[in-house]
Design a protein around this motif. Structure first.
Motif, mmCIF file in Angstrom:
data_model
loop_
_atom_site.group_PDB
_atom_site.id
_atom_site.type_symbol
_atom_site.label_atom_id
_atom_site.label_comp_id
_atom_site.label_asym_id
_atom_site.label_seq_id
_atom_site.Cartn_x
_atom_site.Cartn_y
_atom_site.Cartn_z
ATOM 1 N N GLU A 90 0.735 -1.182 -0.031
ATOM 2 C CA GLU A 90 0.137 -0.147 0.051
ATOM 3 C C GLU A 90 0.743 1.422 0.008
ATOM 4 O OE1 GLU A 90 -3.293 0.313 -0.096
ATOM 5 O OE2 GLU A 90 -3.680 -1.614 -0.634
ATOM 6 N N SER A 158 0.556 10.256 0.814
ATOM 7 C CA SER A 158 -0.634 8.859 0.318
ATOM 8 C C SER A 158 0.283 7.796 0.917
ATOM 9 C CB SER A 158 -0.761 9.122 -0.903
ATOM 10 O OG SER A 158 -1.608 10.024 -1.407
ATOM 11 N N ASN A 162 -1.396 5.420 3.814
ATOM 12 C CA ASN A 162 -1.618 3.940 3.138
ATOM 13 C C ASN A 162 -1.149 2.969 4.128
ATOM 14 O OD1 ASN A 162 -3.316 4.697 1.084
ATOM 15 N ND2 ASN A 162 -1.879 4.362 -0.564
ATOM 16 N N LEU A 165 -2.799 3.234 7.812
ATOM 17 C CA LEU A 165 -4.050 2.580 7.323
ATOM 18 C C LEU A 165 -3.959 1.139 7.402
ATOM 19 C CD1 LEU A 165 -7.118 4.033 7.489
ATOM 20 C CD2 LEU A 165 -6.777 3.707 5.069
ATOM 21 N N MET A 186 -10.753 -0.954 4.769
ATOM 22 C CA MET A 186 -9.568 -0.292 4.251
ATOM 23 C C MET A 186 -9.635 0.467 3.018
ATOM 24 S SD MET A 186 -5.677 -1.289 3.658
ATOM 25 C CE MET A 186 -5.924 -1.780 2.153
ATOM 26 N N THR A 187 -10.325 -0.257 1.998
ATOM 27 C CA THR A 187 -10.463 0.389 0.656
ATOM 28 C C THR A 187 -11.528 1.466 0.685
ATOM 29 O OG1 THR A 187 -9.956 -1.766 -0.145
ATOM 30 C CG2 THR A 187 -11.021 -0.333 -1.632
ATOM 31 N N SER A 190 -9.837 4.513 2.622
ATOM 32 C CA SER A 190 -9.006 5.133 2.069
ATOM 33 C C SER A 190 -9.209 6.352 1.232
ATOM 34 C CB SER A 190 -8.171 4.224 1.276
ATOM 35 O OG SER A 190 -8.719 3.816 0.082
ATOM 36 N N TYR A 191 -10.728 6.398 0.704
ATOM 37 C CA TYR A 191 -10.943 7.340 -0.002
ATOM 38 C C TYR A 191 -11.320 8.712 0.515
ATOM 39 C CZ TYR A 191 -12.938 9.652 -4.304
ATOM 40 O OH TYR A 191 -13.251 10.358 -5.368
ATOM 41 N N ILE A 194 -7.469 9.540 2.469
ATOM 42 C CA ILE A 194 -6.276 9.743 1.749
ATOM 43 C C ILE A 194 -6.601 10.231 0.493
ATOM 44 C CG2 ILE A 194 -4.513 8.608 0.936
ATOM 45 C CD1 ILE A 194 -4.861 6.220 2.857
#
Length: 228
Positions: A90, A158, A162, A165, A186-187, A190-191, A194
């Motif tokens: 990541e 980032s 990443n 996270l 997490m996905t 992340s938006y 991050i």
């Protein structure tokens, strides 16, 4: 002819929302199972990336890294590797982009200059003439160089976020339903945590460059930008 562009809404749906929903809700043995859910979830961003490539017929290095990232995530899950490798992966992708942007500062084609200071967006002839008249060429080159450093720093941000996270959320062994659920969470997170902050920082950099162009040339926005 207007250049076709990717749909941001579809990007979010296929790359974030749908994969996250599958991983979080369908990873149990009563549904798809951990392996089945992981394979199907990762198939969505892969299929969308392939569709975009065929549709627009343009090679995109960033998209290629995204494709590799999805494959690595699948490999970590299917091979049941230690979750520390997920955190490393990541952080690695945006880290590599950041290094590339930083290195470009010392070439003839810094990324920021290529992205912003080009004749498809700006009236370069008018801008360059004004910069020469006002003796601001060297100052403007320094502005672009500093902007490129700032642009590289957004990818460093980032990369660090990443890693944090992934380390914070994904703690269950790879190959389990819990791992899939955490990967989906997490996905999804992340938006807002991050991607959106990174986009805001990038917009700030572009705004800074535009303000510097306007200040150094005394041109109005209508004279700086080409009419689309």
């Amino acid at each position: 002819m207007t250049e076709k562009k990717s749909n941001p809404f579809l990007e979010i749906v296929f790359n974030v929302v749908v994969p996250s929903g599958i991983l979080m809700k369908l990873s149990g043995e009563e549904h798809l199972g951990s392996v089945g859910a992981l394979v199907i979830a990762l198939a969505f961003p892969l299929a969308f990336g392939g569709y975009e490539l065929v549709r627009f017929r343009k090679f995109n290095f960033i998209s290629l890294l995204g494709f590799v990232s999805v494959l690595l995530t699948g490999g970590i899950g299917l091979l049941e590797l230690d979750t520390k490798w997920l955190a490393v992966k990541e952080a690695l992708i945006p880290g590599l982009i950041g290094v590339g942007v930083f290195i470009s500062t010392f070439t003839k084609f810094p990324v920021v200059k290529k992205m912003i200071f080009n004749d498809t967006v700006l009236n370069l002839t008018e801008i360059n003439q004004r910069l020469i008249q006002n003796g601001q060429q060297a100052d403007f080159e320094r502005c672009l160089m500093n902007s490129n450093y700032l642009f590289a720093s957004t990818f460093v941000f980032s990369s660090i976020m990443n890693y944090v996270l992934a380390t914070w959320i994904v703690t269950s062994p790879a190959g389990t339903a819990a791992f899939n659920e955490e990967l989906g969470r997490m996905t999804l997170l992340s938006y807002p945590m991050i991607a959106i902050p990174s986009m805001i920082m990038m917009m700030g950099i572009f705004y800074f460059v535009w303000r510097q162009i306007r200040s150094m040339t005394q041109l109005e926005a209508a004279q700086i930008f080409k009419a689309q």
